[in-house]
Every structure is written in structure tokens, then in C-alpha cells.
Write a protein that holds these residues in place. Structure first.
Motif, PDB file in Angstrom:
ATOM      1  N   VAL A   1      -7.416   4.364  -3.377  1.00 22.29           N
ATOM      2  CA  VAL A   1      -8.282   3.424  -2.664  1.00 22.29           C
ATOM      3  C   VAL A   1      -8.811   4.019  -1.360  1.00 22.29           C
ATOM      4  CG1 VAL A   1      -7.329   1.265  -3.596  1.00 22.29           C
ATOM      5  CG2 VAL A   1      -6.284   2.294  -1.573  1.00 22.29           C
TER       6      VAL A   1
ATOM      7  N   LEU B   1       0.882  -1.168   0.000  1.00 19.19           N
ATOM      8  CA  LEU B   1       0.000   0.000   0.000  1.00 19.19           C
ATOM      9  C   LEU B   1       0.915   1.211   0.000  1.00 19.19           C
ATOM     10  CD1 LEU B   1      -2.908   1.036   0.241  1.00 19.19           C
ATOM     11  CD2 LEU B   1      -2.620   1.024   2.713  1.00 19.19           C
TER      12      LEU B   1
ATOM     13  N   GLU C   1     -12.103  -0.236   0.588  1.00 25.51           N
ATOM     14  CA  GLU C   1     -11.556  -1.004  -0.545  1.00 25.51           C
ATOM     15  C   GLU C   1     -10.308  -1.777  -0.105  1.00 25.51           C
ATOM     16  OE1 GLU C   1     -12.839   1.638  -4.439  1.00 25.51           O
ATOM     17  OE2 GLU C   1     -11.179   2.356  -3.202  1.00 25.51           O
ATOM     18  N   ILE C   2      -9.523  -1.167   0.773  1.00 25.98           N
ATOM     19  CA  ILE C   2      -8.347  -1.855   1.306  1.00 25.98           C
ATOM     20  C   ILE C   2      -8.805  -3.087   2.084  1.00 25.98           C
ATOM     21  CG2 ILE C   2      -6.391  -1.683   2.919  1.00 25.98           C
ATOM     22  CD1 ILE C   2      -6.371   1.387   2.213  1.00 25.98           C
TER      23      ILE C   2
ATOM     24  N   LYS D   1      -9.863  -5.915  -0.155  1.00 21.31           N
ATOM     25  CA  LYS D   1      -8.686  -6.587  -0.717  1.00 21.31           C
ATOM     26  C   LYS D   1      -8.074  -7.518   0.327  1.00 21.31           C
ATOM     27  CE  LYS D   1      -7.026  -6.096  -4.253  1.00 21.31           C
ATOM     28  NZ  LYS D   1      -7.224  -6.887  -5.466  1.00 21.31           N
TER      29      LYS D   1
ATOM     30  N   ASP E   1      -0.319  -8.207  -4.123  1.00 18.17           N
ATOM     31  CA  ASP E   1      -1.011  -7.125  -4.825  1.00 18.17           C
ATOM     32  C   ASP E   1      -0.382  -5.798  -4.448  1.00 18.17           C
ATOM     33  OD1 ASP E   1      -2.803  -5.859  -6.535  1.00 18.17           O
ATOM     34  OD2 ASP E   1      -4.534  -6.921  -5.726  1.00 18.17           O
ATOM     35  N   TYR E   2      -0.747  -4.758  -5.188  1.00 14.65           N
ATOM     36  CA  TYR E   2      -0.149  -3.436  -5.009  1.00 14.65           C
ATOM     37  C   TYR E   2      -1.273  -2.417  -5.106  1.00 14.65           C
ATOM     38  CZ  TYR E   2       3.555   0.115  -5.705  1.00 14.65           C
ATOM     39  OH  TYR E   2       4.414   1.175  -5.582  1.00 14.65           O
ATOM     40  N   LEU E   3      -1.541  -1.712  -4.025  1.00 15.22           N
ATOM     41  CA  LEU E   3      -2.579  -0.679  -4.027  1.00 15.22           C
ATOM     42  C   LEU E   3      -1.921   0.690  -3.884  1.00 15.22           C
ATOM     43  CD1 LEU E   3      -5.187  -2.258  -1.569  1.00 15.22           C
ATOM     44  CD2 LEU E   3      -5.180  -2.367  -4.058  1.00 15.22           C
TER      45      LEU E   3
END
Length: 123
Positions: free
Chosen positions: A108, A82, A112-113, A116, A101-103
Motif C-alpha cells: 500500500v 499495518l 491508500e492508507i 482506508k 482491517d489489515y494492510l
């Protein structure tokens, strides 16, 4: 038993928001403000997921991720990046180092975090 999440994030407001959201969902949350502290906590305790910022004091998130993936005890722990770093090269580097994954923080919301996180933990 609820999942244990380690949040390695140096920004106090964001760290608190994400921690609170996760705790509300019943997750056990530990926090680390810098990379070295995060790695020390990982070596002491088993976590089901690491939420990792890249811009950290001391050891940066890329180095933290590399050390997690090199350690046979830790390498299976899923790491979700993140970060505010949103360049294609940085995203590719994070995923190549083994992040699930990469946010990008700016793109976001806390909910939403959390979605995920729940998807990753359900795997």
C-alpha cells in the motif's frame, strides 16, 4: 472536531510519512513507538482510530490489540493493522482479535492508507 488517530509504529520514516499525511487531512495525530507506550496513551486519551504495527519492541501488536479489545473503555476503538507480516495466519489472527482491517505495508501507498483511514472513520 477532527478525528484523533494514534499511530503505533516503530519505523521512524513510515511513522512520519503517515503522520504527515493524516495531519495534512486535518486529523489530530499522536504517535507511539512501542506497544506499551501506545496502550498508555490509549488509556489516557480517547482516539477515533488506532493504526497498529505488529512487529514492535516490547509488547507486540497482537498483544496490544488483544488488550485493547479486552478493555471495555477501549474495545470500541477501531484498530487498523499495518504490518509487513503478510501470511494468511497472521492476517486471520489480526482480524479474529478484532482489527477492522489489515494492510500489508509493502502493498500500500501512504495515500491508500489514508483512503482506508477515511473509510473507517466515516462508518
Amino acid at each position: 472536531m477532527s478525528a484523533k488517530i494514534l499511530i503505533i509504529e516503530d519505523e521512524p520514516f513510515l511513522r512520519k510519512v503517515i503522520s504527515d499525511e493524516c495531519r495534512e487531512k486535518g486529523y489530530f495525530v499522536e504517535e507511539a513507538i512501542e506497544g506499551k507506550e501506545g496502550l498508555e496513551k490509549l488509556k489516557k486519551e480517547k482516539f477515533d482510530l488506532v493504526l497498529l504495527d505488529l512487529l514492535l519492541p516490547g509488547i507486540d501488536g497482537f498483544e496490544v490489540l488483544a488488550q485493547i479489545k479486552k478493555d471495555p473503555e477501549l474495545s470500541k476503538t477501531p484498530v487498523l493493522i499495518l504490518s509487513n507480516l503478510g501470511q494468511k495466519e497472521e492476517i486471520e489472527k489480526g482480524l479474529k482479535l478484532g482489527a477492522v482491517d489489515y494492510l500489508i505495508k509493502a502493498h500500500v501507498t501512504p495515500s491508500e492508507i489514508l483512503e482506508k483511514i477515511e473509510k473507517i472513520l466515516a462508518r
